[in-house]
Scaffold this motif. Structure first.
Motif, PDB file in Angstrom:
ATOM      1  N   UNK A  74       0.812  -1.220   0.000  1.00 33.21           N
ATOM      2  CA  UNK A  74       0.000   0.000   0.000  1.00 33.21           C
ATOM      3  C   UNK A  74       0.843   1.268   0.000  1.00 33.21           C
ATOM      4  N   UNK A  75       0.160   2.373  -0.183  1.00 33.41           N
ATOM      5  CA  UNK A  75       0.628   3.729   0.110  1.00 33.41           C
ATOM      6  C   UNK A  75       1.587   4.374  -0.899  1.00 33.41           C
ATOM      7  N   UNK A  76       1.831   3.716  -2.025  1.00 33.47           N
ATOM      8  CA  UNK A  76       2.611   4.372  -3.076  1.00 33.47           C
ATOM      9  C   UNK A  76       1.895   5.616  -3.580  1.00 33.47           C
ATOM     10  N   UNK A  77       0.566   5.568  -3.585  1.00 35.02           N
ATOM     11  CA  UNK A  77      -0.229   6.612  -4.238  1.00 35.02           C
ATOM     12  C   UNK A  77      -0.950   7.506  -3.247  1.00 35.02           C
ATOM     13  N   UNK A  78      -0.416   7.628  -2.017  1.00 34.66           N
ATOM     14  CA  UNK A  78      -1.080   8.482  -1.022  1.00 34.66           C
ATOM     15  C   UNK A  78      -1.307   9.868  -1.603  1.00 34.66           C
ATOM     16  N   UNK A  79      -2.530  10.341  -1.530  1.00 36.42           N
ATOM     17  CA  UNK A  79      -2.861  11.673  -2.016  1.00 36.42           C
ATOM     18  C   UNK A  79      -3.060  11.763  -3.518  1.00 36.42           C
TER      19      UNK A  79
ATOM     20  N   UNK B 201     -10.352  -0.495  -6.842  1.00 34.24           N
ATOM     21  CA  UNK B 201      -9.634  -1.294  -5.841  1.00 34.24           C
ATOM     22  C   UNK B 201      -8.125  -1.180  -6.053  1.00 34.24           C
ATOM     23  N   UNK B 202      -7.694  -1.125  -7.314  1.00 33.86           N
ATOM     24  CA  UNK B 202      -6.264  -0.970  -7.597  1.00 33.86           C
ATOM     25  C   UNK B 202      -5.726   0.287  -6.919  1.00 33.86           C
ATOM     26  N   UNK B 203      -6.412   1.401  -7.084  1.00 34.82           N
ATOM     27  CA  UNK B 203      -5.955   2.649  -6.463  1.00 34.82           C
ATOM     28  C   UNK B 203      -6.037   2.543  -4.934  1.00 34.82           C
ATOM     29  N   UNK B 204      -7.137   2.003  -4.404  1.00 32.04           N
ATOM     30  CA  UNK B 204      -7.273   1.854  -2.947  1.00 32.04           C
ATOM     31  C   UNK B 204      -6.114   1.052  -2.359  1.00 32.04           C
ATOM     32  N   UNK B 205      -5.779  -0.062  -3.027  1.00 35.92           N
ATOM     33  CA  UNK B 205      -4.741  -0.940  -2.473  1.00 35.92           C
ATOM     34  C   UNK B 205      -3.371  -0.266  -2.481  1.00 35.92           C
ATOM     35  N   UNK B 206      -3.209   0.719  -3.351  1.00 39.31           N
ATOM     36  CA  UNK B 206      -1.937   1.451  -3.400  1.00 39.31           C
ATOM     37  C   UNK B 206      -2.010   2.761  -2.628  1.00 39.31           C
ATOM     38  N   UNK B 207      -3.075   2.938  -1.842  1.00 44.07           N
ATOM     39  CA  UNK B 207      -3.165   4.110  -0.975  1.00 44.07           C
ATOM     40  C   UNK B 207      -3.755   5.332  -1.651  1.00 44.07           C
ATOM     41  N   UNK B 208      -4.190   5.208  -2.907  1.00 45.33           N
ATOM     42  CA  UNK B 208      -4.755   6.339  -3.633  1.00 45.33           C
ATOM     43  C   UNK B 208      -6.268   6.264  -3.735  1.00 45.33           C
ATOM     44  N   UNK B 209      -6.831   7.108  -4.566  1.00 39.43           N
ATOM     45  CA  UNK B 209      -8.275   7.191  -4.696  1.00 39.43           C
ATOM     46  C   UNK B 209      -8.676   7.351  -6.150  1.00 39.43           C
ATOM     47  N   UNK B 210      -9.954   7.156  -6.402  1.00 41.27           N
ATOM     48  CA  UNK B 210     -10.514   7.453  -7.715  1.00 41.27           C
ATOM     49  C   UNK B 210     -11.681   8.415  -7.531  1.00 41.27           C
ATOM     50  N   UNK B 211     -12.003   9.157  -8.580  1.00 38.65           N
ATOM     51  CA  UNK B 211     -13.296   9.811  -8.635  1.00 38.65           C
ATOM     52  C   UNK B 211     -13.973   9.327  -9.887  1.00 38.65           C
ATOM     53  N   UNK B 212     -15.297   9.168  -9.812  1.00 37.82           N
ATOM     54  CA  UNK B 212     -16.027   8.593 -10.921  1.00 37.82           C
ATOM     55  C   UNK B 212     -16.936   9.644 -11.531  1.00 37.82           C
ATOM     56  N   UNK B 213     -16.892   9.742 -12.842  1.00 41.45           N
ATOM     57  CA  UNK B 213     -17.790  10.630 -13.571  1.00 41.45           C
ATOM     58  C   UNK B 213     -18.556   9.788 -14.564  1.00 41.45           C
ATOM     59  N   UNK B 214     -19.873   9.779 -14.440  1.00 42.61           N
ATOM     60  CA  UNK B 214     -20.693   8.933 -15.290  1.00 42.61           C
ATOM     61  C   UNK B 214     -21.535   9.797 -16.200  1.00 42.61           C
ATOM     62  N   UNK B 215     -21.482   9.496 -17.478  1.00 45.79           N
ATOM     63  CA  UNK B 215     -22.168  10.334 -18.459  1.00 45.79           C
ATOM     64  C   UNK B 215     -23.628  10.518 -18.090  1.00 45.79           C
ATOM     65  N   UNK B 216     -24.295   9.435 -17.781  1.00 45.31           N
ATOM     66  CA  UNK B 216     -25.740   9.476 -17.576  1.00 45.31           C
ATOM     67  C   UNK B 216     -26.128  10.500 -16.516  1.00 45.31           C
TER      68      UNK B 216
END
Lengths: 340, 340, 340
Positions: free
Chosen positions: C37-42, C62-77
């Motif tokens: 974990x934690x390569x992608x903190x912040x 989950x990939x980002x979470x496991x590396x300490x980072x985050x995602x934001x999701x933008x959905x067209x609909x």
């Protein structure tokens, strides 16, 4: 989570004295250089959207992520039931929960609540009271942050102030032209109100241009005139766009809806059809004094502003958008200070 | 992620022996005082909502955030395709994926799956079997947590138990009145079932009041009678609300739908119209013995319970809601223990 | 956040030389054993979905979470306004924002943008140009990752390569049969294109089987023939499924839509009705050489492939799905390398 003392809220930018604003933006500038993670480990901000948002949502989500915290998003369309807001209501209608109960429970879960309200858009006299955001602030026991109400958009003004301070060694005395621009879907005047209030408090001289029928709310204008008088700076209105921009250091473009046709889409469209020439182009911008161009986005290119202006070196629009992030991080650090 | 040994699930609160429950709630109390972050760094819980939720979703999201972990949310309405659940099905219909494949793949990504099922609401005989949640538990290789099925809502009962243990030095022997209350949109009886089962296992004496036609499921009642007999405590039913509350230490209000009109909205509405006087007010609460008021929320004020009761010092409803957070954190720490 | 140098993008798997691919997958294998974990903190990856997704969204979150980072999701609909993409457009239509402005601003907030485009599905000649994903790559100043466009699905091919490398000491020279299978809702050929290109670059011998009328795009095929010629490996097409599978080491099943009926659902359904016998069953698989079975999911059981094959020891489908996670983590570490 609940705090023992009364929480700080941010409903209008005016809620923060200039000294506090300066401290916040000093921190924003240092965060822009070095986005220090992990201040907010384990902390969560609840984002309540009664109306949609893109820039505001994303910049707040990323702000919390970069500081090691998280957000949860609640969207009216999909997540919310209707909320009752009348005191003592007999709740046999559509709303299965009272806003006082929702605010109380959310305050036990999150460390701050950011709220974008959805005014009913039937009567301006009602909507201008901004009751919704005040209700959340009354019942929540954590800080409430206004993500745009009928009257105010303090987060945009905070980023705009940061952008102006980066651009000018001294903002006091600078000349700002606020120019109404045409758009098939004009926004509310909330961004304009918050920008004007911030600019006058910083002793900038302000000129406002708009077509007839797009006068700003008279109550807000009275308040702005008082600030101008107290600060000893100019506030001119009722100008043509050429008059407003002449000699300006900054041109701030924004489309806002007419209050005379508020809640009447047919009339509003008819009035709007006569404003097609309200656009910021190269010639207009050049009549300023090496004027910078500002806009809070989203932007309809070649309707609100020409490609030439928007893609010029004078355009600060991407910087304004980026500064949303840094300014909000600094604000969150200010509002969510741990007791420790 | 997959575990070598068979995962622990939480389908009913009964799945956990009282000793384990006590250990979990001891941890919940210490987390309430000091919300230790970072136990779950890099871990993710998948939240699968086949029906909407607000309190449950937010409290689980915040629970994971406060422990340094994350959630991902899957909502039937927007994210899901239909899932096939028949063994050996020839999948030429609407469902493009089998639940066994969805469960297997999700188990490779997340550390636990929390599921809120959506019963078909056509036949109670079918829905009461709770097949959906059992199917997820069968095919998943990570712990499955029931976020409310047709029959059970263990997360609410866990928080309710925590709240009772905070309120009373000794819960055994206390008198609990479960009172049906009127609501234009009654909930399922899942919360009531889980609460009753938990209260009886803790040797509380239980009285149940409801209008005619709102009898609880006979299979569930038989199970509860067995628990009461084994624990040597009272389980009385078929009472008026006045009879149930007399001398009670706790009044737990809840609206649940009639099984006699299950899946028939017209009949259900007609029956419901004759129950308007089923509300908990000050006079009713005062006939208890310094009785505390409990409710799992959301609450229709002045329909299910009067403002006076809800806003009184005897009301534990906000504490129940807050304890969802702490109890769930402790439960997740219990279920997701690392192999190390 | 913006980078000083031009960002790396991943539009096609071919954008990465084999040596880089090998380094990425070496890291993926070590991440599979120990998910550091934690390569992608912040750090935050923006996920832009113009079309829905389940496996791709969850595995990236989950990939980002496991590396300490985050995602934001933008959905067209739900989240998006329409975006204008014509240079110099006068934006008086539905779109209130230009993709160049959206890409510029998002690049100031997030560390990478992953995009799933939604082709118009009117004309294959237009959609095959893959203009949407190219536009995002042109305007973004952070890495752009293709989460599936009209032509390519590089993330699936990356996971498939990882799976093949785990299964065979040496993949060069192995025989792969790509078999079209029936489905009431065939997918696009993007997965097939990326898999074929990857397999040929790794010197595998490829046989393709499909019903008449389901020929792959001729431009893509010409490109694949060039790769095969250069690498000195076989690329046979126009085979029956029995011919393709005979002696194969791997059977890769996939349903794709007919380009001859592209954008014409009625014709497409009629053609599809004559392909019911295109399924992978035990007998077909056994005509290979201890052949492994692969599929990118979702899978319609007993339509695309029989339960017997899917649940057999030869089936690699769950491993392929799991490897999405590990391979994407390694890819993100490759693309988002910090300047430091």
């Amino acid at each position: 989570m609940q705090s023992a003392t009364s929480p700080k809220n941010l409903i209008r930018l005016r809620d923060l004295p200039l000294q506090e604003l300066d401290l916040i933006l000093e921190r924003a500038r240092s965060l822009k250089l070095r986005p220090s993670p992990n201040e907010f480990a384990g902390q969560t901000v609840g984002l309540l959207f009664f109306r949609g948002s893109l820039r505001t949502r994303i910049s707040l989500e990323v702000a919390m992520h970069q500081l090691g915290g998280d957000t949860i998003e609640l969207t009216a369309a999909s997540d919310f039931w209707d909320l009752e807001d009348r005191e003592g209501a007999v709740m046999d209608g559509r709303a299965p929960e009272h806003v006082k109960d929702a605010a109380a429970v959310l305050s036990r879960y999150v460390d701050a609540l950011a709220v974008r309200t959805a005014p009913g858009a039937r009567s301006w006299d009602v909507d201008r009271r901004d009751d919704e955001i005040a209700t959340w602030a009354r019942y929540a026991t954590v800080p409430v942050i206004n993500m745009e109400s009928s009257l105010w958009h303090p987060l945009q003004a905070l980023a705009d102030r940061m952008t102006l301070k980066e651009e000018f060694a001294e903002t006091a005395g600078k000349r700002v032209a606020v120019v109404w621009v045409h758009s098939p879907e004009p926004a509310s005047a909330a961004v304009t109100h918050s920008f004007l209030d911030m600019a006058l408090r910083d002793r900038m001289n302000v000129s406002i241009a708009h077509p007839q029928g797009y006068e700003l709310d008279s109550g807000v204008m009275r308040g702005l005139e008082e600030v101008a008088a107290k600060k000893g700076c100019e506030l001119r209105t009722g100008l043509s766009k050429e008059e407003a921009v002449e000699g300006a250091d900054v041109v701030y473009a924004r489309s806002w809806q007419s209050l005379e046709t508020y809640g009447n889409p047919t009339l509003a469209a008819s009035r709007l059809s006569r404003t097609n020439d309200w656009m910021v182009d190269r010639k207009l911008l050049d009549s300023g004094q090496s004027a910078r161009f500002m806009h809070a986005m989203p932007i309809r290119r070649n309707i609100e502003v020409s490609d030439e202006v928007l893609d010029s070196a004078e355009s600060l629009v991407y910087t304004q958008a980026e500064n949303r992030l840094h300014a909000q991080k600094a604000l969150l650090l200010h509002l969510l200070k741990k007791q420790a």
